[in-house]
Design a protein around this motif. Structure first.
Motif, short mmCIF file in Angstrom:
data_model
loop_
_atom_site.label_atom_id
_atom_site.label_comp_id
_atom_site.label_asym_id
_atom_site.label_seq_id
_atom_site.Cartn_x
_atom_site.Cartn_y
_atom_site.Cartn_z
N PHE A 13 0.84 -1.20 0.00
CA PHE A 13 0.00 0.00 0.00
C PHE A 13 0.88 1.25 0.00
CE2 PHE A 13 -4.37 1.44 1.27
CZ PHE A 13 -4.08 2.79 1.28
N ILE A 14 1.84 1.25 0.94
CA ILE A 14 2.69 2.43 1.08
C ILE A 14 3.51 2.65 -0.19
CG2 ILE A 14 4.56 3.41 2.44
CD1 ILE A 14 3.58 1.59 4.71
N LEU A 15 3.98 1.55 -0.75
CA LEU A 15 4.83 1.69 -1.93
C LEU A 15 4.03 2.12 -3.15
CD1 LEU A 15 7.23 -1.33 -1.48
CD2 LEU A 15 7.68 1.10 -1.13
N LEU A 16 2.75 1.75 -3.20
CA LEU A 16 1.94 2.11 -4.36
C LEU A 16 1.39 3.54 -4.28
CD1 LEU A 16 -0.09 -1.13 -5.14
CD2 LEU A 16 1.71 -0.08 -6.50
N ALA A 17 1.39 4.10 -3.05
CA ALA A 17 0.75 5.41 -2.88
C ALA A 17 1.33 6.48 -3.80
CB ALA A 17 0.84 5.84 -1.42
N PHE A 84 -7.10 -3.54 1.91
CA PHE A 84 -6.71 -3.01 0.60
C PHE A 84 -7.19 -3.97 -0.50
CE2 PHE A 84 -2.96 -2.51 -2.42
CZ PHE A 84 -3.52 -1.43 -3.05
N ALA A 85 -6.58 -5.14 -0.56
CA ALA A 85 -7.01 -6.10 -1.58
C ALA A 85 -7.61 -7.34 -0.93
CB ALA A 85 -5.83 -6.48 -2.45
N ILE A 86 -7.40 -7.49 0.38
CA ILE A 86 -7.88 -8.68 1.08
C ILE A 86 -8.88 -8.21 2.14
CG2 ILE A 86 -7.18 -10.70 2.41
CD1 ILE A 86 -4.30 -10.08 1.28
N GLY A 246 -15.07 -7.93 -5.71
CA GLY A 246 -13.77 -8.25 -6.26
C GLY A 246 -12.71 -8.42 -5.19
N ILE A 247 -12.94 -7.88 -4.01
CA ILE A 247 -11.94 -7.96 -2.95
C ILE A 247 -11.73 -9.41 -2.54
CG2 ILE A 247 -13.56 -7.69 -1.02
CD1 ILE A 247 -11.46 -5.76 0.19
N ALA A 248 -10.48 -9.79 -2.26
CA ALA A 248 -10.16 -11.19 -1.97
C ALA A 248 -10.71 -11.60 -0.62
CB ALA A 248 -8.65 -11.37 -2.00
N GLU A 249 -11.52 -12.67 -0.62
CA GLU A 249 -12.07 -13.13 0.65
C GLU A 249 -11.28 -14.30 1.22
OE1 GLU A 249 -16.48 -12.79 1.17
OE2 GLU A 249 -16.34 -12.65 -1.00
N SER A 250 -10.39 -14.86 0.40
CA SER A 250 -9.50 -15.89 0.92
C SER A 250 -8.13 -15.66 0.32
CB SER A 250 -10.03 -17.27 0.54
OG SER A 250 -9.98 -17.39 -0.88
N LEU A 251 -7.15 -16.44 0.77
CA LEU A 251 -5.79 -16.18 0.34
C LEU A 251 -5.35 -17.06 -0.84
CD1 LEU A 251 -3.96 -15.52 3.71
CD2 LEU A 251 -4.82 -13.89 2.05
N PHE A 260 -6.31 -7.77 -6.19
CA PHE A 260 -5.41 -6.68 -6.57
C PHE A 260 -5.86 -6.01 -7.85
CE2 PHE A 260 -2.46 -8.42 -3.45
CZ PHE A 260 -2.03 -7.24 -2.88
N ALA A 261 -6.25 -6.83 -8.82
CA ALA A 261 -6.68 -6.26 -10.09
C ALA A 261 -7.88 -5.35 -9.88
CB ALA A 261 -7.03 -7.38 -11.07
N SER A 262 -8.84 -5.81 -9.06
CA SER A 262 -10.06 -5.00 -8.91
C SER A 262 -9.76 -3.69 -8.17
CB SER A 262 -11.14 -5.79 -8.19
OG SER A 262 -10.79 -5.96 -6.85
N ILE A 263 -8.93 -3.74 -7.10
CA ILE A 263 -8.70 -2.49 -6.37
C ILE A 263 -7.90 -1.52 -7.23
CG2 ILE A 263 -6.62 -3.25 -5.12
CD1 ILE A 263 -9.32 -0.97 -3.75
N ILE A 264 -6.97 -2.06 -8.02
CA ILE A 264 -6.20 -1.16 -8.87
C ILE A 264 -7.10 -0.54 -9.94
CG2 ILE A 264 -4.39 -1.14 -10.65
CD1 ILE A 264 -2.83 -3.02 -8.73
N GLY A 265 -8.00 -1.37 -10.47
CA GLY A 265 -8.95 -0.83 -11.44
C GLY A 265 -9.82 0.26 -10.84
#
Lengths: 313, 707
Positions: A13-17, A84-86, A246-251, A260-265
């Motif tokens: 998260f921090i690195l993508l900000a 974030f994505a999970i 789209g958020i990941a509900e499992s690992l 990740f794809a959905s949050i970035i989109g």
């Protein structure tokens, strides 16, 4: 294992900000017929600032040096507790939405103190205005948060996202109002047009830039970075609370990739919407802020009332 | 434990009696005082009289404050043990009226408040000796100060211990009168005399309301007994209970400083000596809160939701207006006094929520509200006492009370400034300190409003919570102003520029203890809530066992799904992140260049007067919320011919008054005066008229008797 995942996610998260900030700037330049800087420009700026020797005025106290760290740490911490994505992470349990607002307030407390620390008129002016914006924005933000919390019967972010996912795509008037309110608050709190202009250094208009005017080198880098984290945080909050699909509900790898794809989109779309509104509107006078934020509060209040009146039972 | 509490009481009374020996025996008329003075004066007076005089005074001060500290410690221990053990002890003292001995009782509720009083008194007693020394040179007698302080503390302890209405009112009045004398201590200033008179007047009105409230309940009690046990059993009709509640709200609300009954508070608290201000704001207000709790939750019992809604409304108004007015103050102690109104508002919001939920049959939710409020009581006692003591240190070291004449103190008084910073963060309700926990709990209570069946309450409660958020933000702004203008920047006066740390160690020890408690109470909320359990069990029949059911790390007031907060982990994560980022960035090659001038836009010559001022800092919100303030702003300029840029004189005057004065108190005062004038007409000064009055009264009485 779960804790490790959330630490990795926070780091990501921090690195993508800065990238998100770069994207917003890039789109804005295109919209205004300017040649955009490369997307990685914010990284270059940060790297340059980190390599520079900072200067500290002779009137500064330890508050001035401590404030960037507090601001940065609160931003990192906030990034850690927002999914974030999970969707399910143990960190969301450590602190809920109200603590998140509290952490923003803590960072602001130190930043405004730092603005007053040197005893310059600019810093004081920025601090004073920042406190006015915060006083008006915080109730609006919490009102929007309460609408969500009362609908989902939780202030825990993971649980709230879960609730939205489970109840499916229903058009709730309360959520529409709360979303609109939260967007306005986000604009005010991250210092974007029409409340503040991140690109200006004109004395009479600046708020955030006035407070950090005396910072340089790595201190400035920390503050800038924290700001970019905060901007992305509002984006993620809006995307994940109101449109969590789209958020990941499992690992599992598939879920993670989709997450990740959905949050970035979603962030990319928000990163287009923000510059459009920034291009369409001009910056307001300082004493019209209360109308803007009063409107945000009104929207959140309408959201709450429509929840109480229409949606209970 | 009741014995220990009585020891505390005696300690306070002794500490009141001791300073009387400083009164010169030749001048004093009272027999006891004379005897005491003679007895104490036998030893000194051998070598250099001057030195002995100083030493004697110093010894008296230390002894008096030592006794006070002992009293505080005894109260603290007695209160904590009672609270943790959840036990109740009752006793009677062979004092009082022939048919009504003084009943004492120490139950968990009383124990909690006794503990709060004890902590505050202990910290103040550590601080006191260093602070009162300055009064020696200004000709104020320590005899008065010490006597009144002791009586004041004893009165507060006795209020909490009282178990009958009669003793309660005696203790209450003792507390009021002693604190009146303390407010009037520096009576050479006209403003102090005015403030103390206002305080006395409102205290009397409040006491009348309380006597009436107790009277109503006692009228229904069996055999017209005044013991609390009899009052509890009194079968009140709902209407009479509501009237008694309204009177109690007026009486206790006046002492606690609820808007609109708050007018005395910002006048009286700042003008008392600072350690007394700390006691008044940090501790005495809590005694009023105790009285309200005892009367409403314990004695009246059958709570109606309308009472809760009223309390919530008044609490919200107090919180919002207290914060807004605090932000506009330039006098540090006045700012703190207004902030006390705000915090009492938050406490009453918690009570209001608790009452609403309790009346609607949601016992567990009522317990969260009650515990949130009690938690805030404890927190406010800690940080407000701390802040008033630090304000006292600033006043002591700089002789300046206005923020406009302070600045740069963080360099001159580093330790004091650090302790003050902890207090400022705590009172602003920022994580991970204690103020945040109680506000968080209040928010969580409000968010359970969905459980209520009335649509109006369901929408009113979250709006109140959003106003609480507003209050929090404005409070943070007020304390950024207090700290940023007062302690940071460049000094704005000669006094501030040359101030130094106080020499007396106690002036650090007291506040430092409170600062440590602020951190501790913020980081370990689970334990505190567990300790508060017995109170809500006795008052509401529910405790908050779910709050700490998931281990000491987690705070989960309703359930772990609904909300959780882990203060220790938050602190750990922040400390870790701060340490990592600090270590990563500590490159000696890039050590900062330190002695650079500030950015002055190239004009040069920045001086202290060019800084943002306290008035300027609060200008934006003053403008936004101008309808809520009584603003009297005047700017005059004298021009020098055509030189518009360099006027001969500029003058700016700003006065911010309390709206309630013009719209509430002044009309009331005029009304009372007008009524008095009307009634005064019957006083003709003519003896025949008075004989006629007697005659007709007699006739009327005879007619009544014969009928």
């Amino acid at each position: 294992m779960n804790w490790l995942t959330s630490i990795v996610e926070t780091a990501l998260f921090i690195l993508l900000a800065p990238l998100f900030a770069g994207w917003v700037k890039w789109v804005k330049c295109l919209l205004q017929n300017r040649r955009p800087p490369p997307l990685v420009q914010p990284y270059r700026d940060l790297a340059k600032l980190f390599r520079k020797r900072p200067m500290i005025a002779d009137t500064a106290s330890w508050i001035f040096e401590a404030a960037p760290f507090v601001v940065f740490v609160t931003a990192v911490f906030a990034a850690g507790i927002v999914p974030f994505a999970i969707a399910h992470l143990p960190t969301a349990k450590v602190a809920d939405l109200i603590v998140l607002v509290g952490f923003f307030a803590l960072g602001r407390f130190f930043l405004t103190l730092a603005g007053l620390d040197l005893g310059t008129a600019f810093g004081g002016m920025g601090s004073s205005r920042e406190m006015m914006i915060a006083s008006l924005a915080e109730p609006a933000m919490l009102m929007a948060v309460f609408t969500l919390a009362m609908s989902a019967a939780t202030t825990n972010l993971s649980q709230a996202i879960d609730w939205v996912l489970q109840t499916g795509l229903v058009l709730r008037p309360s959520f529409v109002f709360a979303l609109a309110g939260l967007m306005l608050v986000g604009i005010a709190e991250t210092g974007r047009i029409p409340v503040d202009n991140p690109a200006t250094h004109l004395e009479l208009t600046m708020v955030h830039e006035a407070m950090v005017l005396e910072y340089s080198g790595r201190y400035l880098a920390l503050i800038e970075w924290a700001n970019q984290i905060k901007l992305m945080l509002y984006g993620v909050l809006i995307a994940n609370i109101f449109l969590p699909w789209g958020i990941a509900e499992s690992l599992t790898p598939r879920d993670l990739a989709l997450g990740f794809a959905s949050i970035i989109g979603k962030l990319a779309v928000l990163g287009i919407a923000l510059p459009i509104s920034e291009t369409l509107f001009a910056k307001m006078r300082v004493f019209r802020y209360q109308e803007f934020l009063g409107f945000a509060y009104l929207l959140s209040l309408l959201g709450m009332l429509s929840h109480v009146i229409l949606e209970v039972n | 434990m009741l014995v220990l509490a009585t020891v505390a009481l005696l300690g306070a009374l002794l500490s009141a009696a001791l300073p009387l020996v400083q009164i010169d025996a030749e001048q004093s008329r009272g027999l006891v005082v004379r005897f005491l003075a003679h007895w104490a004066r036998r030893r000194p007076r051998d070598r250099t009289a001057q030195l002995d005089e100083q030493r004697f005074k110093s010894a008296v001060e230390y002894a008096a404050f030592g006794l006070l500290a002992g009293s505080g410690l005894a109260s603290l221990v007695a209160g904590c043990v009672t609270l943790l053990a959840g036990q109740t002890r009752v006793d009677q003292l062979p004092l009082g009226l022939p048919w009504l001995a003084w009943h004492l009782r120490l139950d968990p509720l009383a124990g909690f408040f006794l503990g709060v009083i004890g902590l505050g008194v202990f910290a103040v007693a550590l601080y006191g000796p260093g602070y009162v020394r300055s009064f020696r040179h200004s000709g104020h007698s320590f005899a008065t100060l010490g006597f009144c302080t002791g009586v004041f503390v004893a009165g507060m302890e006795l209020v909490v211990l009282a178990d009958d209405a009669f003793l309660f009112m005696i203790a209450w009045e003792l507390m009021s009168v002693a604190s009146y004398a303390l407010v009037a201590f520096q009576h050479e200033h006209a403003a102090n005399r005015r403030a103390s008179f206002l305080y006395l007047l409102m205290a009397v009105v409040g006491a009348i309301a309380l006597i009436l409230a107790y009277g109503i309940v006692a009228a229904f009690a069996s055999a017209h007994s005044f013991t609390f046990d009899a009052l509890r059993a009194a079968p009140l009709s709902p209407t009479w209970a509501s009237i008694a509640f309204a009177l109690a709200l007026i009486g206790f609300g006046m002492k606690a400083g609820l808007v609109p009954l708050h007018a005395w508070l910002p006048e009286a608290h700042p003008v008392a000596p600072s350690h007394v201000s700390a006691l008044m704001s940090g501790v005495m207000l809590k005694v009023a809160v105790y009285g309200f709790l005892r009367f409403v939750f314990d004695i009246l019992g059958e709570i109606q939701w309308q009472w809760g809604a009223t309390t919530l409304l008044l609490g919200t108004v107090s919180a919002v207006l207290g914060a807004l007015y605090a932000f506009q103050q330039n006098n540090l102690k006045r700012l703190l006094a207004y902030s006390s109104i705000e915090n009492i508002g938050i406490v009453f919001m918690g009570f209001g929520l608790s009452m609403i939920f309790f009346a609607k049959g949601h016992g567990e939710l009522a317990a969260i509200g009650l515990i949130a409020a009690l938690y805030h009581v404890l927190n406010h006692a800690m940080f407000k006492t701390l802040l008033f003591l630090q304000a006292g240190t600033i006043l002591h070291q700089t002789h300046e009370s206005s923020l406009e004449r302070l600045g740069g103190l963080i360099k001159r008084l580093p330790r004091t400034s650090f302790i003050m910073l902890v207090g400022c963060i705590a009172i602003s309700g920022l994580p991970p300190l204690n103020g945040f926990v109680s506000e968080w709990l209040t928010f969580q209570t409000a968010l359970q409003a969905s459980a209520l069946d009335s649509g109006i309450l369901r929408s009113f409660v979250p709006v109140a919570a959003a106003l609480l958020a507003f209050t929090g933000a404005v409070t943070a702004a007020a304390f950024v102003k207090a700290y940023g203008i007062g302690f940071l920047g460049a000094p704005r006066s000669r006094h501030a520029a040359h101030a130094g740390e106080p020499l007396h160690r106690g002036m650090f020890a007291g506040p430092a203890l409170l600062a440590a408690l602020c951190v501790l109470l913020g980081v370990l909320p689970g334990q505190v809530i567990a300790a508060l359990g017995p109170i809500s069990r006795t008052l509401l029949g529910n405790d908050l066992a779910s709050a700490y059911a998931n281990g000491w790390l987690w705070l989960t007031p309703v359930s772990s799904r609904v909300a959780s907060y882990s203060a220790p982990l938050v602190l750990l994560a922040c400390a870790l992140a701060a340490w990592v980022s600090f270590r990563l960035l500590r490159t000696p090659k890039l050590a900062p260049v330190r002695d650079r001038p500030r950015w002055d836009c190239g004009f040069g010559g920045l001086d202290a007067r060019m800084q943002y001022t306290s008035t300027a800092f609060s200008q934006p919100l003053r403008r936004v919320f101008s309808p809520l303030y009584e603003i009297d702003e005047r700017a005059t300029r004298e021009d020098r011919g055509h030189a518009l840029l360099t006027p001969a004189a500029l003058d700016f005057e700003l006065r911010i008054g309390d709206r309630s004065w013009r719209h509430g108190y002044l009309p009331l005062a005029h009304g009372v005066e007008g009524a008095a004038r009307q009634i005064g007409r019957i006083q003709t000064g003519n003896i025949r008229t008075y004989i006629a009055y007697s005659f007709f009264t007699l006739l009327a009485l005879l007619a009544m008797v014969s009928a």
